[in-house]
Design a protein around this motif. Structure first.
Motif, PDB file in Angstrom:
ATOM      1  N   GLY A   1      10.858  49.044  45.413  1.00 52.31           N
ATOM      2  CA  GLY A   1       9.812  49.180  46.369  1.00 52.31           C
ATOM      3  C   GLY A   1       9.064  50.648  44.984  1.00 52.31           C
ATOM      4  O   GLY A   1       9.434  50.901  44.497  1.00 52.31           O
ATOM      5  N   TRP A   2       7.383  49.870  45.390  1.00 50.08           N
ATOM      6  CA  TRP A   2       7.149  51.336  44.764  1.00 50.08           C
ATOM      7  C   TRP A   2       6.361  52.830  45.702  1.00 50.08           C
ATOM      8  O   TRP A   2       6.285  52.501  46.499  1.00 50.08           O
ATOM      9  CB  TRP A   2       5.604  51.088  43.971  1.00 50.08           C
ATOM     10  CG  TRP A   2       5.658  49.744  43.408  1.00 50.08           C
ATOM     11  CD1 TRP A   2       6.435  49.574  42.107  1.00 50.08           C
ATOM     12  CD2 TRP A   2       3.964  49.099  42.909  1.00 50.08           C
ATOM     13  NE1 TRP A   2       5.804  48.382  41.825  1.00 50.08           N
ATOM     14  CE2 TRP A   2       5.047  48.323  41.561  1.00 50.08           C
ATOM     15  CE3 TRP A   2       2.654  49.035  43.350  1.00 50.08           C
ATOM     16  CZ2 TRP A   2       3.884  47.513  41.568  1.00 50.08           C
ATOM     17  CZ3 TRP A   2       2.634  48.163  42.401  1.00 50.08           C
ATOM     18  CH2 TRP A   2       2.547  47.137  41.634  1.00 50.08           C
ATOM     19  N   ALA A   3       6.474  53.553  44.422  1.00 52.03           N
ATOM     20  CA  ALA A   3       6.453  55.064  45.700  1.00 52.03           C
ATOM     21  C   ALA A   3       5.097  55.061  46.425  1.00 52.03           C
ATOM     22  O   ALA A   3       4.059  53.999  46.219  1.00 52.03           O
ATOM     23  CB  ALA A   3       5.945  56.532  44.649  1.00 52.03           C
ATOM     24  N   LEU A   4       4.798  55.605  47.352  1.00 50.05           N
ATOM     25  CA  LEU A   4       3.651  54.588  48.982  1.00 50.05           C
ATOM     26  C   LEU A   4       2.451  55.176  48.315  1.00 50.05           C
ATOM     27  O   LEU A   4       1.187  54.210  48.052  1.00 50.05           O
ATOM     28  CB  LEU A   4       3.389  55.883  50.153  1.00 50.05           C
ATOM     29  CG  LEU A   4       5.241  55.791  50.247  1.00 50.05           C
ATOM     30  CD1 LEU A   4       5.047  56.105  51.872  1.00 50.05           C
ATOM     31  CD2 LEU A   4       5.501  53.743  51.226  1.00 50.05           C
ATOM     32  N   GLY A   5       1.805  56.558  47.139  1.00 51.39           N
ATOM     33  CA  GLY A   5       1.443  56.692  46.356  1.00 51.39           C
ATOM     34  C   GLY A   5       0.194  55.539  45.546  1.00 51.39           C
ATOM     35  O   GLY A   5      -0.569  55.665  45.183  1.00 51.39           O
ATOM     36  N   GLN A   6       1.558  55.463  45.071  1.00 59.30           N
ATOM     37  CA  GLN A   6       1.494  54.755  43.680  1.00 59.30           C
ATOM     38  C   GLN A   6       1.089  53.171  44.257  1.00 59.30           C
ATOM     39  O   GLN A   6      -0.085  52.848  43.582  1.00 59.30           O
ATOM     40  CB  GLN A   6       2.644  54.463  42.844  1.00 59.30           C
ATOM     41  CG  GLN A   6       2.508  53.202  41.859  1.00 59.30           C
ATOM     42  CD  GLN A   6       3.254  53.092  40.945  1.00 59.30           C
ATOM     43  OE1 GLN A   6       4.746  52.910  41.829  1.00 59.30           O
ATOM     44  NE2 GLN A   6       4.002  52.328  40.115  1.00 59.30           N
ATOM     45  N   ALA A   7       1.559  53.049  45.957  1.00 64.15           N
ATOM     46  CA  ALA A   7       0.795  51.300  45.555  1.00 64.15           C
ATOM     47  C   ALA A   7      -0.154  51.527  46.329  1.00 64.15           C
ATOM     48  O   ALA A   7      -1.432  50.719  46.111  1.00 64.15           O
ATOM     49  CB  ALA A   7       1.784  51.017  47.428  1.00 64.15           C
TER      50      ALA A   7
END
Length: 402
Positions: free
Chosen positions: A297-303
């Motif tokens: 999974g991607w980091a939340l901010g990156q998403a």
């Protein structure tokens, strides 16, 4: 060596693709990062609608000096425009503190796995499905989100590959309710939206498990089979006696796109309901931030940044901006580095600013030691977010941050 954005025409065998610049529906690759080791994969990517990718020269072959590249940008222009528009409306206020609601949310989180596991197992085995437990779960989730929309959602980020199929349903349910809350919908509609989120992927129970668990690139035939799950789910829900138009619509059309390139009906933007558009945002966000059998999974901010890049053509603009206000520019659970040199995780959003959330600092990057956890209101304390960090880089797991 920093990562580089290059044209897919400049890709070569041996390069490490760190990120594909485009919607996950525009290409057949499950993994978000991989080495180009097969000529067929290279040709498939170059023939897709994807035009650019990020490569990591430290993990694979570098570009020739003559190839034009782009350097990473901290906040892309597409997101800055979204931030400006999102500032026009404040984040919905919370009735309960994050810490207090987290205690109650843990109980809901613990119960939800069993409820969804039973529901999906019954659907897969073609035996009568009891939706009463699902309705009670949605009721509990709705009450939690109405008290504080971030506590339960932050817990649901901590999925494993094994729990993803179950907790993804719960997460989309909670996100749909939180988004509906932000958009000012009444409680009755919020519960209908929550049930829609809980059931939107139920059609996948009718697909072969080897297909759902495949880690390699899907063949064209497998990709088409995967794209059948919205209509499979729609008909399954009808057979279960579900007649709620919103639930059925979200199940059938959460993979449609504003540019008409979605599936299963290739609907143009004006034909897609606001509720299906909500399902699209919530489903994509939770999917790309979760660890699954075929991707990390991607980091939340990156998403959020990537979704901002995709919003043209994929997301309804009004819905997406409301979604940013719901989860924040730095969603709860995001690991950030502060200008003071401390690492912190985002606790909850500031009601008046997406840029200054409430965070809890717990680690010193200058001394490389854990510190006594300290709650900081970035709107008042003078510190600020320097950048979003990948927990894997620091060997932290999402569960540890909670």
């Amino acid at each position: 060596m920093p990562m580089k954005k290059i044209s897919v025409d400049d890709l070569r065998i041996g390069m490490f693709v760190h990120e594909i610049c485009g919607s996950w529906m525009d290409h057949p690759f499950w993994a978000s990062s991989f080495v180009i080791s097969d000529r067929n994969d290279l040709i498939s990517l170059q023939k897709s609608s994807i035009r650019e990718v990020w490569i990591d020269p430290d993990k694979g072959r570098d570009t020739d000096p003559s190839v034009p590249v782009s350097a990473p940008s901290p906040i892309p222009s597409s997101l800055m425009e979204t931030i400006k528009e999102a500032r026009a409306t404040k984040v919905a206020t919370q009735k309960t503190s994050f810490e207090d609601e987290l205690v109650l949310a843990r109980g809901i989180h613990a119960r939800s796995h069993g409820v969804i596991h039973s529901l999906l197992t019954e659907a897969r085995m073609d035996i009568p499905v009891d939706l009463m437990a699902a309705h009670q779960l949605v009721e509990d989730i709705c009450n939690s989100v109405l008290r504080n929309s971030e506590a339960l959602i932050s817990l649901l980020h901590a999925k494993t590959k094994k729990t993803y199929p179950y907790l993804h349903a719960v997460a989309v349910c909670a996100l749909m309710i939180a988004l509906g809350k932000q958009m000012g919908f009444d409680n009755g509609l919020l519960k209908r939206l929550g049930m829609a989120g809980l059931l939107l992927d139920i059609g996948k129970t009718l697909l072969p498990l080897p297909l759902l668990n495949k880690q390699a690139r899907l063949t064209d035939e497998e990709f088409e089979m995967m794209k059948s799950h919205p209509l499979l789910g729609y008909h399954l829900l009808q057979n279960l006696g579900v007649d709620d138009e919103i639930i059925l619509d979200v199940c059938a059309h959460h993979h449609e796109r504003m540019d008409g390139k979605g599936y299963p009906d290739w609907l143009p933007g004006e034909k897609i309901s606001i509720y299906a558009n909500m399902g699209t945002c919530c489903d994509v966000y939770d999917a790309i931030t979760s660890e699954r059998s075929y991707q990390t999974g991607w980091a939340l901010g990156q998403a959020i940044r990537k979704m901002a890049e995709w919003q043209e053509g994929q997301f309804n603009r009004t819905v997406f901006h409301a979604f940013v206000r719901t989860v924040g520019l730095y969603p709860s659970g995001t690991l950030v580095q502060l200008k003071s040199g401390r690492l912190a995780y985002v606790v909850e959003q500031h009601p008046g600013s997406l840029m200054t959330p409430l965070v809890k600092a717990f680690y010193s990057t200058r001394q490389n030691v854990f510190i006594e956890p300290l709650m900081l209101d970035l709107g008042k304390c003078g510190d600020a977010i320097l950048n979003v960090e990948d927990p894997a880089k620091w060997h932290f797991k999402a569960a540890h941050l909670l």
